[in-house]
Design a protein around this motif. Sequence first.
Motif, mmCIF file in Angstrom:
data_model
loop_
_atom_site.group_PDB
_atom_site.id
_atom_site.type_symbol
_atom_site.label_atom_id
_atom_site.label_comp_id
_atom_site.label_asym_id
_atom_site.label_seq_id
_atom_site.Cartn_x
_atom_site.Cartn_y
_atom_site.Cartn_z
ATOM 1 N N LEU A 182 0.817 -1.214 0.000
ATOM 2 C CA LEU A 182 0.000 0.000 0.000
ATOM 3 C C LEU A 182 0.854 1.269 0.000
ATOM 4 N N GLU A 183 2.162 1.098 0.104
ATOM 5 C CA GLU A 183 3.051 2.257 0.202
ATOM 6 C C GLU A 183 2.958 3.112 -1.065
ATOM 7 N N ASP A 184 2.988 4.428 -0.894
ATOM 8 C CA ASP A 184 2.927 5.409 -1.995
ATOM 9 C C ASP A 184 1.547 5.493 -2.630
ATOM 10 N N LEU A 185 0.525 4.918 -1.999
ATOM 11 C CA LEU A 185 -0.817 4.984 -2.566
ATOM 12 C C LEU A 185 -1.324 6.421 -2.637
ATOM 13 N N GLU A 186 -0.883 7.256 -1.672
ATOM 14 C CA GLU A 186 -1.351 8.642 -1.615
ATOM 15 C C GLU A 186 -0.614 9.538 -2.608
ATOM 16 N N LYS A 187 0.346 9.002 -3.367
ATOM 17 C CA LYS A 187 1.163 9.817 -4.268
ATOM 18 C C LYS A 187 0.739 9.681 -5.731
ATOM 19 N N GLU A 188 -0.545 9.401 -5.946
ATOM 20 C CA GLU A 188 -1.116 9.337 -7.292
ATOM 21 C C GLU A 188 -0.372 8.331 -8.174
ATOM 22 N N THR A 189 0.032 7.209 -7.565
ATOM 23 C CA THR A 189 0.788 6.206 -8.305
ATOM 24 C C THR A 189 -0.111 5.280 -9.113
ATOM 25 N N VAL A 190 -1.395 5.207 -8.771
ATOM 26 C CA VAL A 190 -2.323 4.327 -9.488
ATOM 27 C C VAL A 190 -3.603 5.099 -9.783
ATOM 28 N N ASP A 191 -4.383 4.557 -10.721
ATOM 29 C CA ASP A 191 -5.667 5.160 -11.069
ATOM 30 C C ASP A 191 -6.741 4.755 -10.060
ATOM 31 N N TYR A 192 -7.705 5.621 -9.893
ATOM 32 C CA TYR A 192 -8.863 5.333 -9.029
ATOM 33 C C TYR A 192 -10.110 5.210 -9.887
ATOM 34 N N GLN A 193 -11.092 4.484 -9.362
ATOM 35 C CA GLN A 193 -12.385 4.352 -10.025
ATOM 36 C C GLN A 193 -13.494 4.562 -8.997
ATOM 37 N N LEU A 194 -14.692 4.859 -9.474
ATOM 38 C CA LEU A 194 -15.832 5.040 -8.582
ATOM 39 C C LEU A 194 -16.268 3.707 -8.007
ATOM 40 N N ASN A 195 -16.763 3.738 -6.773
ATOM 41 C CA ASN A 195 -17.245 2.499 -6.167
ATOM 42 C C ASN A 195 -18.619 2.142 -6.723
ATOM 43 N N PHE A 196 -19.284 1.140 -6.146
ATOM 44 C CA PHE A 196 -20.519 0.605 -6.724
ATOM 45 C C PHE A 196 -21.648 1.632 -6.805
ATOM 46 N N ASP A 197 -21.689 2.613 -5.889
ATOM 47 C CA ASP A 197 -22.764 3.607 -5.949
ATOM 48 C C ASP A 197 -22.256 5.003 -6.327
ATOM 49 N N ASP A 198 -21.047 5.073 -6.862
ATOM 50 C CA ASP A 198 -20.447 6.326 -7.341
ATOM 51 C C ASP A 198 -20.288 7.379 -6.248
ATOM 52 N N SER A 199 -20.292 6.958 -4.979
ATOM 53 C CA SER A 199 -20.166 7.932 -3.892
ATOM 54 C C SER A 199 -18.720 8.090 -3.419
ATOM 55 N N LEU A 200 -17.880 7.093 -3.680
ATOM 56 C CA LEU A 200 -16.489 7.122 -3.245
ATOM 57 C C LEU A 200 -15.600 6.615 -4.377
ATOM 58 N N LYS A 201 -14.293 6.761 -4.183
ATOM 59 C CA LYS A 201 -13.338 6.232 -5.153
ATOM 60 C C LYS A 201 -12.467 5.163 -4.497
ATOM 61 N N GLU A 202 -12.104 4.165 -5.285
ATOM 62 C CA GLU A 202 -11.228 3.087 -4.822
ATOM 63 C C GLU A 202 -10.141 2.862 -5.877
ATOM 64 N N PRO A 203 -8.972 2.362 -5.474
ATOM 65 C CA PRO A 203 -7.891 2.145 -6.451
ATOM 66 C C PRO A 203 -8.196 0.955 -7.357
ATOM 67 N N THR A 204 -7.826 1.072 -8.616
ATOM 68 C CA THR A 204 -7.999 -0.041 -9.554
ATOM 69 C C THR A 204 -6.927 -1.108 -9.359
ATOM 70 N N VAL A 205 -5.803 -0.717 -8.753
ATOM 71 C CA VAL A 205 -4.692 -1.625 -8.495
ATOM 72 C C VAL A 205 -3.875 -1.022 -7.359
ATOM 73 N N LEU A 206 -3.184 -1.848 -6.589
ATOM 74 C CA LEU A 206 -2.350 -1.341 -5.498
ATOM 75 C C LEU A 206 -0.903 -1.191 -5.974
ATOM 76 N N PRO A 207 -0.208 -0.140 -5.524
ATOM 77 C CA PRO A 207 1.166 0.118 -5.998
ATOM 78 C C PRO A 207 2.205 -0.756 -5.284
ATOM 79 N N THR A 208 2.003 -2.046 -5.325
ATOM 80 C CA THR A 208 2.808 -2.960 -4.523
ATOM 81 C C THR A 208 4.285 -2.950 -4.907
#
Length: 898
Positions: free
Chosen positions: A145-171
Amino acid sequence: MEETPQELPEQTADNDRIILVNIEEQMKTAYIDYSMSVIVGRALPDARDGFKPVHRRVLFGMYELGNNSNKPYKKSARIVGEVMGKYHPHGDASIYDTLVRMAQGWTMRYKMVDSQGNFGNQDGDPPAAMRYTEVRLEKFAEAMLEDLEKETVDYQLNFDDSLKEPTVLPTRIPQLLVNGSSGIAVGMATNMMPHNLSEVVDGCIAYIENNDITCEELIDYVKAPDFPTGGVIYGMEDVKQAFLTGRGRVVVRGKCHVDTKPSGREQIVITEVPYQVGLDALTNKIGQLVNDKVIDGIAHVNNESNQREGNRIVVDLKRDAVAQVIINQLYKFTELQSSYGINNVAISKGRPKTMNLRDLIVEFIEFRMDVVIRRAKFELRKAEERAHILEGYLKALDHLDEVIKLIRESRTPDEAKATLIAKSKEENWYINQSAFEELTDELYRQEQGLSEIQAKAILELRLQRLTGMERDKIVDEFNDLLKVIAKLKELLASEKLRFDLIKTELLEIKDKFGDARKSEIQFLSSEMRMEDFIKEEDVVVTISHLGYIKRTTATDYRQQKRGGRGAIGSKTRNEDYVEHLFVASTHHTMCFFTEKGRCFWLKVYEIPEGEKQSMGRALQNLMQIPQDDKVKAIIDVGRLENKEFVDSHYIILCTKQGTIKKTHLADFSRPRANGVNAITINEGDELLEAKMTDGNNEIMMAVKSGRAIRFPEAKVRPTGRGAIGVSGIEVDDTKDEVVGMICVNAEDKTRNVLVVSEKGYGKRTAVDEYRITNRGGKGVKTINITEKTGKLVGIMDVSETEDLIITCKSGITLRTSLASIKESGRATQGVKLIRVDEKDAIAAISKIEEQEEPVEITEPTGELPVDGDTTETPSPENTTGDDASTDIDNTENTTETE
């Protein structure tokens, strides 16, 4: 016959609009959409981070809650509710099952969740309910999960479009190879085995250092799957097939040993079981087989496993039972031996793909490269934004009185901000460039006056930052930021630096989490090769005149100066001497050609090893050579399993009467214990020499009287093993005979022709000095034969980077650099290479790659005469002069200082 849809009644304007569709097409489209949703969004892992969506969402949910390894545990129910309510609306059971699996050390090779409470056991007992257990992230998972906050991966909307989740983890960890994955999708499935982290990291680094590395070479680093429950991987052929193709099989056996009880009875103790095999289930299965009388000889079986002593299933045997027989029956009838199908299917670039070992490593490294680039761009942007604000502070501090005056005269903050911007641009405010260490326009470009961001930051500046000490801190921070900016720009501009950074981070992961293998590897008897147990190294192989052979480490032959006395090379019987001496790898195959035209095979490691002075072992004891036959030529043919090499090479055979023959190496690639016929020998003739070529060389043959011939290899067409051959050189004297044959490449100017006479004289001559003729001719003079030189005994192609080893009939050997031998014309006499006693003569010459060794001379001991003089008086022949064609320097005939 297809049914046509019935026509619908005419629709009125008030009715809903009805669209006619083909039901087959509609079902096909709907099912494909459903199947792709299951494949991509549920059942198959992503090749980049190795996670299915549910695993990724659980870890991300814990990360968002701050449930880190250095924080207190949180209830599992809290995590499940967070993940289900925000990201994964598929029920709490699937989420909790995922959480439990990631916390089980016997399921995951490297745990990702640190647990507290009852999470089940290897016996198959279920975990406690989620309201009773607690969890937090492992440090291993935090590295993903390291560097997740540094815009290293793309995000997508969750099931109800209220939040965003990462499409992949920057492992930072190649998770898919390390922990594996399994899942059943629609029309396809995946079953990937876990591997050892240290081995996988070594494989990734090997790819970084050589992007052209093959899958076969990567197997040297990632040797086999490595299961959390240990066990023994039984057989590697199917495992290698899985590495190469992505599909295969691995057989795992439990680990057990036999103990003897005080009563004298034996018991089998099982300490490790195959992956995902329950201890209680295995115990019950053994008991059932005993009751059904499938296995006889077992008196009692009990699972004695506990947390303190680990896994332990004890099988008590009857008094007359044979332990190994019972173990083999357990392997056959129980899960003590289990087979796992390997099917490496993962999502690559949005599509399911079967991937081999190299594909998985390449996918991960390419993903890490993308993460490193995105992280560097983010950090560069943040550094430049901070530097921009610090620039505004410094401009304000340089015009502090004006800034304070403007702020005091302004009625509102917006008016103050606008006034500051206008004033700074009007008066061209710049910071003093000389105040900074590395400020350049290329690195960081100043703007005239203040920007809106800078003016706002100045208005929010605390008064304590106006002190002189605080100003120095701002300058230091600005200088540090300039260095960071320079480093990040350099990183973004260099792919090599990015690869080096990925390599460094992988090594840090290996140091932090790497461990030894848990699963042993056991090869099947059909897979085992003796080469795997023999160290590959170069050795010197010697064969005596009477047929004694041995191998010796190459370093035992010390380099000496030309003209030296030599050292004792082998203890031989009376009348015996070393006749063949050459260098070969222990993993290579040797072809032995006898004087009667037979060919025999022998692996170099099968040749007995001996000391330099030892006699060796008779060849007849190693190969089925007839008593009346004798080895005359030896060729190192490398590895006969290399089909490409075998198909592109030939064997050239030469006899004493001048016959030459060319045969495909493939005809000699199937060894037979009793040998094969290599050439048909005429009466009164015998095989003299054999060479291996690639078909593009030139052949040179030399006779005892001092003549040599040179002709293209193409003049000799390939024939079968039973053929006689064609004429190579004319031998018209009954006392004359061929002494040697070489294959040369005229374009290689680094190689010369070396000829040596029996009295120790020799020379190097350029190949071009021998004109090309047709085969079967008399040839030209190659050395001036005199009573002093003796007859010609050998011809060899050499280069200055090699050493010459001379062997006398008395057993004395001398090793000297070929660079020290003078290059001279074709018809000259040459220089003295070794002092030969009156009754002695040179028996054989060989060459070896030059090695860095001290130049020294060792006087012979024992029965050999010792010459006390360190210099030799030139012979009268040298002082009186020779024929005009002779080229011998008097100084070359003296022994050099020891």
